[in-house]
Design a protein around this motif. Structure first.
Motif, PDB file in Angstrom:
ATOM      1  N   GLN A   1     107.943-105.555 -15.907  1.00  6.89           N
ATOM      2  CA  GLN A   1     109.282-105.815 -16.453  1.00  6.89           C
ATOM      3  C   GLN A   1     110.130-104.544 -16.467  1.00  6.89           C
ATOM      4  N   ALA A   2     109.482-103.442 -16.839  1.00  5.93           N
ATOM      5  CA  ALA A   2     110.221-102.179 -16.850  1.00  5.93           C
ATOM      6  C   ALA A   2     110.624-101.772 -15.440  1.00  5.93           C
TER       7      ALA A   2
ATOM      8  N   GLU B   1     114.106 -99.581 -15.583  1.00  8.45           N
ATOM      9  CA  GLU B   1     113.956 -98.701 -16.731  1.00  8.45           C
ATOM     10  C   GLU B   1     112.695 -97.848 -16.567  1.00  8.45           C
ATOM     11  N   PRO B   2     112.661 -96.717 -17.217  1.00  9.70           N
ATOM     12  CA  PRO B   2     111.449 -95.897 -17.153  1.00  9.70           C
ATOM     13  C   PRO B   2     110.288 -96.576 -17.887  1.00  9.70           C
TER      14      PRO B   2
ATOM     15  N   THR C   1      99.626-105.728 -20.464  1.00  9.41           N
ATOM     16  CA  THR C   1      99.998-104.373 -20.051  1.00  9.41           C
ATOM     17  C   THR C   1     100.678-104.394 -18.692  1.00  9.41           C
ATOM     18  N   LEU C   2     100.129-105.178 -17.772  1.00  7.94           N
ATOM     19  CA  LEU C   2     100.724-105.284 -16.437  1.00  7.94           C
ATOM     20  C   LEU C   2     102.114-105.910 -16.504  1.00  7.94           C
TER      21      LEU C   2
ATOM     22  N   GLN D   1     103.841 -95.447 -24.183  1.00  9.09           N
ATOM     23  CA  GLN D   1     103.606 -95.978 -25.524  1.00  9.09           C
ATOM     24  C   GLN D   1     103.639 -97.500 -25.534  1.00  9.09           C
ATOM     25  N   ASN D   2     104.581 -98.069 -24.746  1.00 14.11           N
ATOM     26  CA  ASN D   2     104.667 -99.536 -24.689  1.00 14.11           C
ATOM     27  C   ASN D   2     103.416-100.138 -24.042  1.00 14.11           C
ATOM     28  N   LEU D   3     102.952 -99.487 -22.990  1.00 14.53           N
ATOM     29  CA  LEU D   3     101.756 -99.996 -22.310  1.00 14.53           C
ATOM     30  C   LEU D   3     100.538 -99.940 -23.232  1.00 14.53           C
ATOM     31  N   VAL D   4     100.404 -98.835 -23.937  1.00 19.96           N
ATOM     32  CA  VAL D   4      99.263 -98.690 -24.846  1.00 19.96           C
ATOM     33  C   VAL D   4      99.337 -99.709 -25.968  1.00 19.96           C
TER      34      VAL D   4
END
Length: 368
Positions: A39-40, A45-46, A33-34, A50-53
């Motif tokens: 990377q984002a 990038e925002p 998650t980190l 959803q990607n983290l979850v």
């Protein structure tokens, strides 16, 4: 020969292994998650929640499915002679882990409206299963290896405990046998002295010996005799034994004591001094026409306890002859069984004549 399985209800710690492995997935979940967040941020990038979850939940799903490997590892161990039957089960278990992981991942993707739920659902599902296969198989057999390593560790520890118990039981049996050899030997000598008194018509002394002998036998025949007793208790027994011999030898037996007060609470083998005192009487008093002297000493020095019995008689004709007797040979064997190389028995020839037996033991003090 079949291998023992890990018990299913013997010890709660045995059932925590799968939980520990499952919780271990929290670490890569947090790191993944980190990594996604960083990377984002680095790419400008925002950060999409959803990607983290998804990245964190994927690892948690894997951790939740690891009990499959634990339970099958218990039920079907990969031991010698059993792996042919167990291997297909574990391959099926690895596939089940993969299928479950892929299914949960796809379901989460549908909820979050992101990869892997892109394109036609059947095609996305098959693609995600193939993507999950390497990690699923790796994690399944890693957990399986941990289960087997833990099981063999428990079995090795149990074997060590059984071996130590058997060693203790064997030592206890040997000590009991040695003690039972000494008791009849002592009883025979006491009865022989009693017979002499009866033949001489010395009824008063014979009655006294019987009374003392009864007290001694009550102590010898106790069913709960410990292997070690405080030196003060051993000395009290020797005093009873010498009281019998005093009746037999009257004023020909001169007993002297040199006991260090600091040594009285030290632990010694039960009845360890009696055969030494008996030998001293046999060689130092019985063979003399005049009075004979016996000296019993105990001294504590550092972590060692030294016990000695000395007489002023004719001494031993040779060390081999002395060690060949029942008393000294059994005493040496008892010391070797109880203390190993930490104890010793030495025969000395004092300058003034006679003989001396010295026991050196590790100094241990029992509970008050």
């Amino acid at each position: 020969m079949s291998e023992p399985r890990l018990p299913t209800g013997a010890n709660p710690s045995q059932h925590r292994i799968w939980l520990l492995i499952a919780l271990a997935c929290v670490v890569p979940a947090a790191l993944d998650t980190l990594q996604t967040w960083m990377q984002a941020r680095l790419a400008g990038e925002p950060v999409r929640w959803q990607n983290l979850v998804f990245q964190g939940a994927e690892w948690l799903f894997l951790g939740a499915l690891t009990p499959i490997a634990y339970l099958l590892g218990q039920r079907y161990p990969l031991g010698r002679g059993r792996w042919k039957r167990a291997l297909p089960v574990h391959l099926a278990g690895a596939f089940a882990l993969c299928l479950g992981w892929a299914s949960l991942g796809l379901l989460l993707g549908v909820v979050l409206q992101r990869y892997p739920a892109q394109g036609p659902l059947p095609q996305a599902y098959l693609s995600w299963i193939l993507t999950s296969v390497p990690w699923s198989v790796f994690m399944y057999f890693t957990v399986l290896g941990c289960v087997h390593a833990f099981r063999y560790f428990l079995e090795a520890r149990e074997r060590e405990l059984q071996a130590s118990r058997l060693t203790a039981q064997l030592a206890e049996a040997r000590l009991g046998a040695l003690r039972m050899q000494l008791n009849p030997h002592f009883l025979f000598n006491s009865l022989n002295a009693l017979l002499v008194l009866v033949r001489d018509g010395n009824q008063r002394d014979a009655a006294r010996v019987l009374e003392l002998l009864g007290d001694v036998l009550r102590q010898l025949l106790r069913s709960n005799q410990p292997n070690e007793v405080p030196l003060s208790e051993e000395l009290a027994f020797i005093e009873q034994y010498l009281a019998i011999e005093q009746v037999r030898f009257s004023d020909r037996l001169d007993v002297r004591w040199r006991i260090d007060e600091a040594a009285r609470e030290a632990l010694v083998p039960g009845f360890v001094l009696q055969p030494l005192v008996e030998n001293a009487i046999k060689h130092g008093v019985a063979k003399r026409a005049d009075a004979g002297k016996i000296e019993i000493a105990a001294r504590a020095s550092g972590n060692r306890l030294e016990l000695s019995v000395r007489d002023d008689g004719v001494g031993f004709s040779s060390p081999a002859q002395a060690e060949g007797g029942v008393g000294l040979s059994n005493t040496k064997e008892r010391l070797r069984t109880m203390y190993g190389a930490q104890a010793s028995l030495a025969l000395n020839s004092p300058a003034g004549g006679g003989a001396e037996v010295v026991l050196t033991l590790p100094l241990r003090v029992g509970p008050a």
